[in-house]
Structure formats: structure tokens, C-alpha cells
Design a protein around this motif. Structure first.
Motif, short mmCIF file in Angstrom:
data_model
loop_
_atom_site.label_atom_id
_atom_site.label_comp_id
_atom_site.label_asym_id
_atom_site.label_seq_id
_atom_site.Cartn_x
_atom_site.Cartn_y
_atom_site.Cartn_z
N ASN B 62 0.73 -1.13 -0.02
CA ASN B 62 0.05 0.04 0.03
C ASN B 62 0.87 1.44 -0.03
OD1 ASN B 62 -2.21 1.67 0.18
ND2 ASN B 62 -2.72 1.22 2.05
N PRO B 63 1.03 2.06 -1.05
CA PRO B 63 0.22 1.83 -2.38
C PRO B 63 0.94 0.48 -3.23
CG PRO B 63 2.04 3.46 -2.54
CD PRO B 63 1.93 3.16 -1.08
N ALA B 64 0.27 -0.17 -3.84
CA ALA B 64 0.70 -1.29 -4.70
C ALA B 64 1.64 -0.86 -5.96
CB ALA B 64 -0.38 -2.16 -5.44
N THR B 65 2.74 -1.59 -5.91
CA THR B 65 3.82 -1.11 -7.09
C THR B 65 3.99 -2.15 -7.94
OG1 THR B 65 5.64 -1.90 -5.44
CG2 THR B 65 5.11 0.59 -5.58
N TYR B 66 4.10 -1.92 -9.57
CA TYR B 66 4.26 -2.79 -10.31
C TYR B 66 5.46 -2.67 -11.23
CZ TYR B 66 -0.72 -4.01 -9.08
OH TYR B 66 -1.50 -4.30 -8.55
N GLY B 67 6.61 -2.46 -10.45
CA GLY B 67 7.70 -2.38 -11.32
C GLY B 67 8.38 -3.89 -11.77
N ILE B 68 8.54 -3.92 -13.09
CA ILE B 68 8.92 -5.09 -13.79
C ILE B 68 10.37 -5.48 -13.27
CG2 ILE B 68 9.41 -4.55 -15.94
CD1 ILE B 68 8.05 -7.27 -17.02
N LEU B 69 11.17 -4.41 -13.16
CA LEU B 69 12.63 -4.47 -13.24
C LEU B 69 13.17 -5.74 -12.34
CD1 LEU B 69 14.51 -1.03 -13.83
CD2 LEU B 69 14.18 -2.83 -15.30
N PRO B 70 12.88 -5.81 -10.90
CA PRO B 70 13.29 -6.84 -10.33
C PRO B 70 13.14 -8.29 -10.89
CG PRO B 70 11.56 -5.84 -9.14
CD PRO B 70 11.85 -4.83 -10.17
N LEU B 71 12.02 -8.36 -11.36
CA LEU B 71 11.64 -9.69 -12.01
C LEU B 71 12.40 -9.86 -13.42
CD1 LEU B 71 7.87 -9.39 -11.80
CD2 LEU B 71 9.27 -10.17 -10.05
N LEU B 72 12.52 -9.07 -14.00
CA LEU B 72 13.32 -9.03 -15.43
C LEU B 72 14.81 -9.33 -15.28
CD1 LEU B 72 12.37 -8.60 -18.24
CD2 LEU B 72 13.33 -6.43 -18.13
N VAL B 73 15.34 -8.47 -14.09
CA VAL B 73 16.72 -8.78 -13.94
C VAL B 73 17.05 -10.02 -13.26
CG1 VAL B 73 18.63 -8.11 -12.37
CG2 VAL B 73 17.30 -6.22 -13.34
N SER B 74 16.16 -10.60 -12.58
CA SER B 74 16.16 -11.84 -11.86
C SER B 74 16.05 -12.98 -12.92
CB SER B 74 14.94 -12.15 -11.16
OG SER B 74 14.95 -11.44 -10.04
N THR B 75 15.09 -12.83 -14.15
CA THR B 75 15.06 -13.73 -15.10
C THR B 75 16.49 -13.66 -16.03
OG1 THR B 75 12.83 -13.81 -15.21
CG2 THR B 75 13.94 -14.19 -17.26
#
Ligand code: ADP
Ligand code: MG
Lengths: 253, 296
Positions: B62-75
Motif C-alpha cells: 500500500n500503495p501497490a507497485t508494479y515495477g517489472i525490473l526486479p523480475l526482469l533482472v532476476s530472469t
């Protein structure tokens, strides 16, 4: 023949693939700066004999070789002689033109690189080899083109240039024209004749006319044995052996 | 009479084949459309810039965050690591099998390697948790071994059978006359392999690598089990990571239908799809480029 004029020789050679004896008691010598043709029906062991000289059989585990091979005084199968040394002194051109799937330039450069020719000398060597093989004019503007785009005859001349670029003493040619049209064949024959002042050449051929056009000496093989050898003119006009006579007249083969 | 019966069979078989063909295309189209549709719904609610440059993935915060970077970097981290291990190992093994191993050894090794591909990914993930994880922890002095390195090693193991098999086929298919030409100018077996055989097999080897990358990027269960799934921004191979695939697998089960969170999972799936597409196109491009030297 004077002993000094012999460039390459094989004595008492027997060769087996597994249990099958392919060469039987071969004794033959090849005069320096001359062209010798190896003729004989398909499967008689011409390629096999040719490949003994640059030790191509080293790679087939089921080949067993007996006998002595000499390049001048050098025993080609001596233990401390590296096969690389042998192959840089004895070059080979194959039946089907086999340029590397690389550029024209790289096709010649590769052999130089392998043999540790310094970089700064390569350009002129490449150019000379291509000139010597009469292909320079046709390729000089497109040295980066894939060699596989050249015509069959051009590819074969490139392969000759590849062999020549290492300044070998002997060039082995295994039916170098068998896949080519008559015009390309003539060009290559012309080239071969011109090369003989610098190299000793052994050429396997199926083509009787070709042997007579280019070869100084001709060796006739049959079922793994040498039946007859001698001056080309004499061998064709006045064969001593009936088998030879029948073969050169085209009665079998 | 017989002729007519035969024609009828012919006709219906044709219809059947046609239908299955269209069905496959329709299903693929449907999946693609669903992905696009839901992704579009996501971008109606969240600004694309926040999605692409956001460094936090926390949809339930709260608030919700939707940053893809950590997932992308992980992949990327896990895939890259896997490839760094699997490509040299795979090409090396393939070269050994094709050029050095005798017939008998090859006939034993090849089926074993192919069998490795049949090990279920859950089993591999399990090995990651009970053997590899503790091992890594012990060697590196970390509190636990569930991290990017663990995932990379496991993915490498999973990608290896494909890479080896396809690369071996490619090397084996190189015409013998190229090798002979190389030997005839005095090259050793080793130099022939490096300078002639491998380059000549390059299109096939590249295809092998692409298949391996595809397998690594898309793999879910193993990374889910072995990489720790921390959603913090990963700093390196000893960090716990959470890949795109693992995120989708973990969150899809519990997310309420048609919420922003729900749509966001489609959005990251679309990104994954784009990456795989790019890898494939790139592979195709290089394969064609190398092929130029082969066509007579
Ligand atoms: N690597 C090999 N393994 C087994 N047999 C071979 C091999 N190479 C050639 N042969 C056999 O040796 C014989 C001679 O072959 P070859 O020298 O190629 O004949 P030619 O060149 O005169 O047509 C043939 O019977 C052929 O089948
Ligand atoms: Mg032959």
C-alpha cells in the motif's frame, strides 16, 4: 633413373582396411619436377596409395600400413616426424573441390595461419598463390565472397592455390577434374603442367586422354597391385602387360 | 461404387487434417489475443513508464507497485548464468561425442544424456533445495543457498541435454571433406575442430543454444523451488531472486479475478513472450547469416 631425381617413393607397401588387403607389395617412385599419373579401374587402390604419402590414413583406426615411404631421404612415418610437417611438404587436392565454407581470402589464409606464417607475410603469399593458380584475375575484387559461390572449376583452382600457398614440394591430386566440365578441366590441366617446374605432382585420373596430355610418367594399378609403370608415351603406345593393354584401350575400367 | 467410397474417405481425411491445422492456429491466436487483451487492460490502469522503470514489485503493498525490473533482472541473471555454464559445457561435450568418442562410448553416452532431459523439473528443483542449496551455502558462507546461482546451475543442467543433442547433430553433419581439407594443410584434430568444424556447424550450434535459452527462460518449477523468491531487487548471483515465471506461478493462484494485480501478471507474461520472440528472431538472423557460406 638417377637416384637424385627421385622425389618420393614407396617400397614394399601393404595396406589393410580391417581384414581386407587393399594395397599389395607396392614399389613405386616419383621423379622430381615431373607429373606422374596413377591410372587403373575404380576401387584398385589409387586413392588409398595417394593418401599414404600425406598420412591421411592416420585418421582411420582400421587402416594398417606396412612398408617404407620416403620423401627424398626423409622417412614419412618416422616416429619423431609430426604429421603437420609431412602435410606442409606434401599438399593435396581432392576429387571434389572442397573449399572451406569461409571467404576466398580465409580459404588460403587458414593454411598459413595453421603453419604459423607471420601475419605481415600472408597478404603477398595469398596473392601469389592465387596468381600461380590462375584464379587471381577472377577473384581479386571479391576476396571476401564465400568460396562456395565460385563455380566448380574456380573452386578447384582455389583448392590448388590453397595447396600451393604452403610451398609444398609435392602435390597429390586425386581425380581433380572428375567433377568438372571439359573447359574447366582443360584450364586445370594447363595449370598442372605449369606447376611442374616448381612441384612434383602425382595425379590420379580416370581419364586416359588426361593422363596422356599431362603426365610424364604413368603407373597402372589393378586390384591393389602395380601392374606396369613407365614413360607415359611408351605405356600407352606399347604396353608390356595384357591387362595394361586392355585397360588403356578402354576394354574395361 | 468403390471409387465413390474412396473419394468420400479422401475428402473427410482432408477435412480432418485441415480442421486440426486451423485449430492449432486458432488456439495459438487465442492465447496471443488473450495476452494482448489483458495486458492492454493493465496499461489502462498503470502507466507503462512506471511498469518498465519501477524497481519494486509489490502488488499487495500500500500503495501497490508494479515495477517489472526486479523480475526482469532476476530472469536475465538466472538465464545468463545458466548459459554461461551450459554453452561451453554443451559444445564441449558435443564436440567430444562427435569427434573424439569412439562408437561404443558414444552409443552409451548419448542415451544417458537424452535421458537427463526426461527428469521432471520438480525433481531437479528438489535436488536444488536439498543438495545444491546447502552446498552453495557451505562453500560461500551464506546463510542459505537458495539464490540465483543455484537456479542458474539447475537450469544449465536442464538445458544441457538439448544443447548437447542438437549441437552434436550439427557437428556430426559437417561434411567430412571440410575436415580432410583442413588436415591436408597440416591442421591438427583440435585446430580443425575449432577453426573448421565448429564454424561450419555454427547454424546448428546456434539453434542448439537458442533452444537452450528458450528452455531456461521459460522454466518455472525449478527456479520457483531453488531461487528463494525474494522480491527485493537482486544484486548478484548470491542474492535470492524471483523470476517472471515464478512470479506468475506464485501469484496467479491467489489473485482476485480481473483486478489490476491479475492483469499485471498478463503484462509480465507478455514481456516474457517478447523476450523469447526476440531470442528466436536473433537466432534466426544469425543462422541465415552463417548459412550464406554454405549455399553453393
Ligand atoms: N576407409 C576405408 N575403409 C575400408 N575400406 C576402404 C576405405 N577406403 C577405401 N576402401 C576400399 O579400398 C579399396 C580401394 O579404394 P580406393 O583407393 O578409393 O580406390 P580408387 O581410388 O582406385 O578408386 C576399395 O575396395 C574401397 O572399398
Ligand atoms: Mg579414388
Amino acid at each position: 633413373m638417377n637416384k637424385d631425381d627421385i622425389k618420393l617413393s614407396a617400397s614394399s607397401v601393404n595396406l589393410w582396411f580391417g581384414n581386407k588387403q587393399v594395397l599389395k607389395n607396392i614399389n613405386v617412385s616419383f621423379p622430381k619436377n615431373q607429373i606422374t599419373a596413377l591410372i587403373g579401374p575404380s576401387g584398385c587402390g589409387k586413392s588409398t596409395l595417394l593418401r599414404c604419402f600425406n598420412r591421411m590414413h592416420d585418421l582411420s583406426p582400421d587402416a594398417r600400413i606396412e612398408g617404407k615411404f620416403l620423401l627424398e631421404q626423409q622417412d614419412l612415418y618416422e616416429n619423431d616426424l609430426s604429421v603437420t610437417q609431412v602435410r606442409s611438404r606434401i599438399g593435396m587436392v581432392f576429387q571434389k573441390a572442397n573449399p572451406f565454407p569461409k571467404s576466398i581470402y580465409e580459404n588460403i589464409n587458414y593454411g598459413l595461419k595453421i603453419n604459423d606464417v607471420p601475419k605481415e607475410k600472408r597478404q603477398s603469399i595469398i596473392e601469389n598463390a592465387l596468381k600461380e593458380s590462375y584464379i587471381w584475375e577472377e577473384v581479386k575484387d571479391e576476396m571476401q565472397k564465400p568460396a562456395t559461390r565460385l563455380s566448380g572449376g574456380q573452386q578447384q583452382r582455389l583448392c590448388i592455390a590453397r595447396a600451393v600457398s604452403l610451398r609444398p614440394e609435392v602435390i597429390l591430386m586425386d581425380e581433380p577434374c572428375s567433377a568438372l566440365d571439359p573447359l574447366s578441366t582443360l584450364k586445370i590441366e594447363e595449370l598442372i603442367v605449369k606447376l611442374k617446374k616448381d612441384y612434383t605432382i602425382i595425379i590420379v585420373t580416370h581419364n586416359m586422354q588426361q593422363a596422356q596430355r599431362v603426365a610424364d610418367k604413368t603407373v597402372f594399378m589393378y586390384l591393389g597391385e602395380i601392374i606396369e609403370e613407365g614413360d607415359t608415351k611408351t605405356l600407352f603406345s606399347d604396353p608390356k602387360n595384357d591387362l595394361t593393354a586392355n585397360y588403356v584401350k578402354g576394354h574395361f575400367g | 461404387m468403390q471409387l465413390r467410397a474412396r473419394e468420400r474417405i479422401d475428402h473427410s481425411v482432408k477435412l480432418l487434417v485441415k480442421t486440426t491445422g486451423f485449430l492449432v492456429i486458432a488456439i495459438l491466436g487465442g492465447i496471443f489475443f488473450m495476452l494482448l487483451w489483458n495486458t492492454a487492460a493493465f496499461f489502462l490502469k498503470i502507466k507503462p513508464m512506471d511498469f518498465i522503470t519501477g524497481t519494486q514489485w509489490n502488488p499487495s503493498g500500500n500503495p501497490a507497485t508494479y515495477g517489472i525490473l526486479p523480475l526482469l533482472v532476476s530472469t536475465c541473471l538466472v538465464t545468463l548464468g545458466a548459459m554461461v555454464i551450459a554453452i561451453p559445457l554443451g559444445i564441449g561435450t558435443a564436440s567430444f561425442l562427435s569427434e573424439y568418442a569412439g562408437k561404443r562410448l558414444k552409443n552409451i553416452l548419448k542415451p544417458i544424456i537424452e535421458m537427463l532431459a526426461a527428469v521432471p523439473s520438480v525433481a531437479i528443483g528438489f535436488l536444488g533445495i536439498v543438495i545444491l542449496g546447502p552446498g552453495i551455502a557451505q562453500l560461500t558462507g551464506q546463510p542459505n543457498g537458495l539464490n540465483a546461482l543455484n537456479g542458474a546451475i539447475l537450469l544449465a543442467v536442464m538445458a544441457l541435454p538439448t544443447i548437447i543433442t542438437v549441437a552434436e547433430d550439427a557437428l556430426h553433419g559437417v561434411p567430412h571433406m571440410y575436415k580432410e581439407a583442413s588436415y591436408a594443410v597440416g591442421a591438427s584434430k583440435w585446430k580443425t575442430l575449432i577453426y573448421v568444424t565448429i564454424p561450419a556447424a555454427a547454424p546448428g550450434i546456434l539453434a542448439a543454444v537458442m533452444l537452450g535459452v528458450g528452455r531456461a527462460i521459460g522454466e518455472t518449477m525449478t527456479v520457483l523451488m531453488a531461487t528463494g523468491n525474494a522480491s527485493a531487487f537482486p544484486k548478484g548471483f548470491f542474492n535470492s531472486v524471483r523470476t517472471i515465471t515464478a512470479t506468475i506461478a506464485i501469484e496467479m493462484g491467489e489473485v482476485p479475478y480481473q483486478t489490476t494485480h491479475y492483469y499485471s501478471l498478463f503484462a509480465i507474461a507478455a514481456v516474457l513472450f517478447l523476450i523469447t520472440l526476440a531470442v528466436n528472431l536473433l537466432g534466426e538472423h544469425y543462422v541465415n547469416k552463417f548459412r550464406k557460406y554454405h549455399s553453393a
